[in-house]
Design an enzyme around this catalytic site. Structure first.
Site, short mmCIF file in Angstrom:
data_model
loop_
_atom_site.label_atom_id
_atom_site.label_comp_id
_atom_site.label_asym_id
_atom_site.label_seq_id
_atom_site.Cartn_x
_atom_site.Cartn_y
_atom_site.Cartn_z
N LYS A 62 12.64 1.25 2.85
CA LYS A 62 12.51 1.51 1.42
C LYS A 62 11.94 2.92 1.16
O LYS A 62 12.46 3.67 0.34
CB LYS A 62 11.58 0.47 0.75
N ARG A 110 6.85 -7.85 -6.00
CA ARG A 110 6.77 -8.56 -4.72
C ARG A 110 6.47 -10.04 -4.89
O ARG A 110 6.37 -10.74 -3.89
CB ARG A 110 5.65 -7.93 -3.92
N ARG A 154 6.20 3.11 14.48
CA ARG A 154 5.56 3.96 13.48
C ARG A 154 4.04 3.93 13.63
O ARG A 154 3.36 4.92 13.39
CB ARG A 154 5.96 3.51 12.07
N ARG A 201 -1.50 4.19 9.66
CA ARG A 201 -1.62 3.03 8.76
C ARG A 201 -2.25 1.88 9.52
O ARG A 201 -1.73 1.43 10.53
CB ARG A 201 -0.23 2.64 8.21
N ARG A 205 2.74 -9.58 7.56
CA ARG A 205 3.43 -8.92 6.43
C ARG A 205 4.84 -9.50 6.27
O ARG A 205 5.29 -9.74 5.14
CB ARG A 205 3.52 -7.41 6.67
P1 AP5 Z 1 10.06 2.86 5.90
O1 AP5 Z 1 11.03 3.70 5.16
O2 AP5 Z 1 8.64 3.26 5.89
O3 AP5 Z 1 10.22 1.32 5.47
P2 AP5 Z 1 9.54 0.53 4.28
O4 AP5 Z 1 10.51 -0.52 3.88
O5 AP5 Z 1 9.07 1.48 3.24
O6 AP5 Z 1 8.35 -0.11 5.12
P3 AP5 Z 1 6.79 -0.23 4.73
O7 AP5 Z 1 6.06 -0.50 6.00
O8 AP5 Z 1 6.34 0.88 3.89
O9 AP5 Z 1 6.88 -1.55 3.91
P4 AP5 Z 1 5.78 -2.46 3.38
O10 AP5 Z 1 6.55 -3.22 2.40
O11 AP5 Z 1 5.05 -3.21 4.42
O12 AP5 Z 1 4.68 -1.42 2.87
P5 AP5 Z 1 4.10 -1.10 1.44
O13 AP5 Z 1 3.52 0.24 1.54
O14 AP5 Z 1 5.06 -1.40 0.37
O15 AP5 Z 1 10.60 2.76 7.41
C1 AP5 Z 1 9.86 2.09 8.41
C2 AP5 Z 1 10.06 2.82 9.74
O16 AP5 Z 1 11.41 2.71 10.15
C3 AP5 Z 1 9.77 4.33 9.68
O17 AP5 Z 1 9.13 4.73 10.85
C4 AP5 Z 1 11.15 4.96 9.53
O18 AP5 Z 1 11.20 6.24 10.05
C5 AP5 Z 1 12.01 3.97 10.31
N1 AP5 Z 1 13.39 3.89 9.80
C6 AP5 Z 1 13.79 3.92 8.49
N2 AP5 Z 1 15.12 3.79 8.42
C7 AP5 Z 1 15.58 3.67 9.69
C8 AP5 Z 1 16.90 3.50 10.25
N3 AP5 Z 1 17.98 3.43 9.48
N4 AP5 Z 1 17.00 3.39 11.60
C9 AP5 Z 1 15.87 3.45 12.40
N5 AP5 Z 1 14.61 3.62 11.91
C10 AP5 Z 1 14.47 3.73 10.57
O19 AP5 Z 1 2.91 -2.19 1.32
C11 AP5 Z 1 1.79 -2.16 2.17
C12 AP5 Z 1 0.80 -3.22 1.74
O20 AP5 Z 1 0.33 -2.91 0.41
C13 AP5 Z 1 1.34 -4.65 1.63
O21 AP5 Z 1 1.26 -5.34 2.87
C14 AP5 Z 1 0.39 -5.26 0.59
O22 AP5 Z 1 -0.85 -5.61 1.15
C15 AP5 Z 1 0.14 -4.09 -0.37
N6 AP5 Z 1 1.13 -4.07 -1.49
C16 AP5 Z 1 2.03 -3.07 -1.76
N7 AP5 Z 1 2.75 -3.37 -2.85
C17 AP5 Z 1 2.29 -4.59 -3.28
C18 AP5 Z 1 2.67 -5.43 -4.36
N8 AP5 Z 1 3.65 -5.10 -5.20
N9 AP5 Z 1 2.01 -6.61 -4.50
C19 AP5 Z 1 1.00 -6.96 -3.65
N10 AP5 Z 1 0.62 -6.22 -2.61
C20 AP5 Z 1 1.25 -5.03 -2.42
MG MG Z 2 7.19 1.88 2.35
#
Ligand code: AP5
Ligand code: MG
Length: 197
Positions: free
Chosen positions: A14, A89, A128, A134, A146
């Site tokens: 994402k 979410r 990562r 992180r 997660r």
């Molecule tokens: P990346 O692009 O970072 O993927 P992502 O989907 O953004 O993954 P996140 O880890 O950021 O998702 P998340 O949902 O856990 O985190 P968030 O910050 O939202 O890619 C991941 C990796 O893969 C990278 O290293 C990238 O280079 C690699 N990659 C990408 N594309 C690729 C490809 N095609 N091939 C190979 N490799 C590839 O949330 C974190 C925490 O915050 C949650 O756990 C929760 O506690 C809290 N939180 C956030 N939003 C909410 C909400 N709305 N409600 C409640 N809690 C929330």
């Molecule tokens: Mg993300």
């Protein structure tokens, strides 16, 4: 206004794809994960509270993130569109978002849902974790929590938008460029449709 949700489990790409989409279409990027990490690094009371949940891989309470999004929407009254990343979410967050957008006389146009196998998600996040700093990436147990939270609480959000025919699944495996192209094709086809109506 054209608003979209980039949806998918942790590690589905994402954040990576959001960066490219913003460079191309100039949406305002709203990532609740990034907003929460910014609160944590500024050591605000909200950040301190959120960190307790994030470090365990659990979702932060709905009222915290809904309040944050409401504030962020008001901060950008002239945005040509919003790209929501990592939000909504839960079903409660989705309902709240629809109401907030309705107040602005707009709505979600489409949800693009990235599909990636569980093993690939874990591989990406463990890798990562070697460099990201992180705290939720450097422990496989937290990564798996997660993903479990996603299945339990977040996947129903796709069903919520599917009722209105707004969900499009996009294969999230392959090169970043291939996935980006598939996302752009879908966005442009939806943009043409919304211009006509
Ligand atoms: P990346 O692009 O970072 O993927 P992502 O989907 O953004 O993954 P996140 O880890 O950021 O998702 P998340 O949902 O856990 O985190 P968030 O910050 O939202 O890619 C991941 C990796 O893969 C990278 O290293 C990238 O280079 C690699 N990659 C990408 N594309 C690729 C490809 N095609 N091939 C190979 N490799 C590839 O949330 C974190 C925490 O915050 C949650 O756990 C929760 O506690 C809290 N939180 C956030 N939003 C909410 C909400 N709305 N409600 C409640 N809690 C929330
Ligand atoms: Mg993300």
């Amino acid at each position: 206004m054209f608003n979209l949700i980039l949806f998918g489990p942790p590690g589905s790409g994402k954040g990576t794809q959001s960066e490219n989409l913003i460079a191309k279409y100039h949406f305002k990027h709203l990532s609740t994960g990034d907003l929460l990490r910014s609160e944590i690094s500024r050591k605000t009371p909200l950040g301190k509270e959120a960190k307790k949940f994030m470090d365990k891989g659990q979702l932060v309470p709905d009222e915290v993130v809904i309040g944050m999004i409401s504030f962020a929407l008001d901060e950008h009254p002239h945005a040509k569109g919003f790209l929501f990343d990592g939000f909504p979410r839960t079903s409660q967050q989705a309902e709240a978002l629809d109401k907030l957008l309705e107040l602005k006389d707009t709505a979600i146009e489409v949800m693009l849902a990235l599909t990636v196998t569980e093993e690939e998600l874990v591989t990406r996040l463990v890798k990562r974790g070697e460099t990201s700093g992180r705290t939720d990436d450097n422990n496989e147990h937290v990564i798996r929590t997660r993903i479990l939270e996603y299945h339990k609480k977040t996947s129903p959000v796709a069903e919520y938008y599917a009722r209105d025919g707004k969900v499009v699944n996009i294969k999230g495996e392959g090169t970043i460029e291939e996935i980006f192209q598939a996302l752009c094709d879908e966005i442009e086809s939806r943009m043409r449709k919304s211009e006509k109506s």
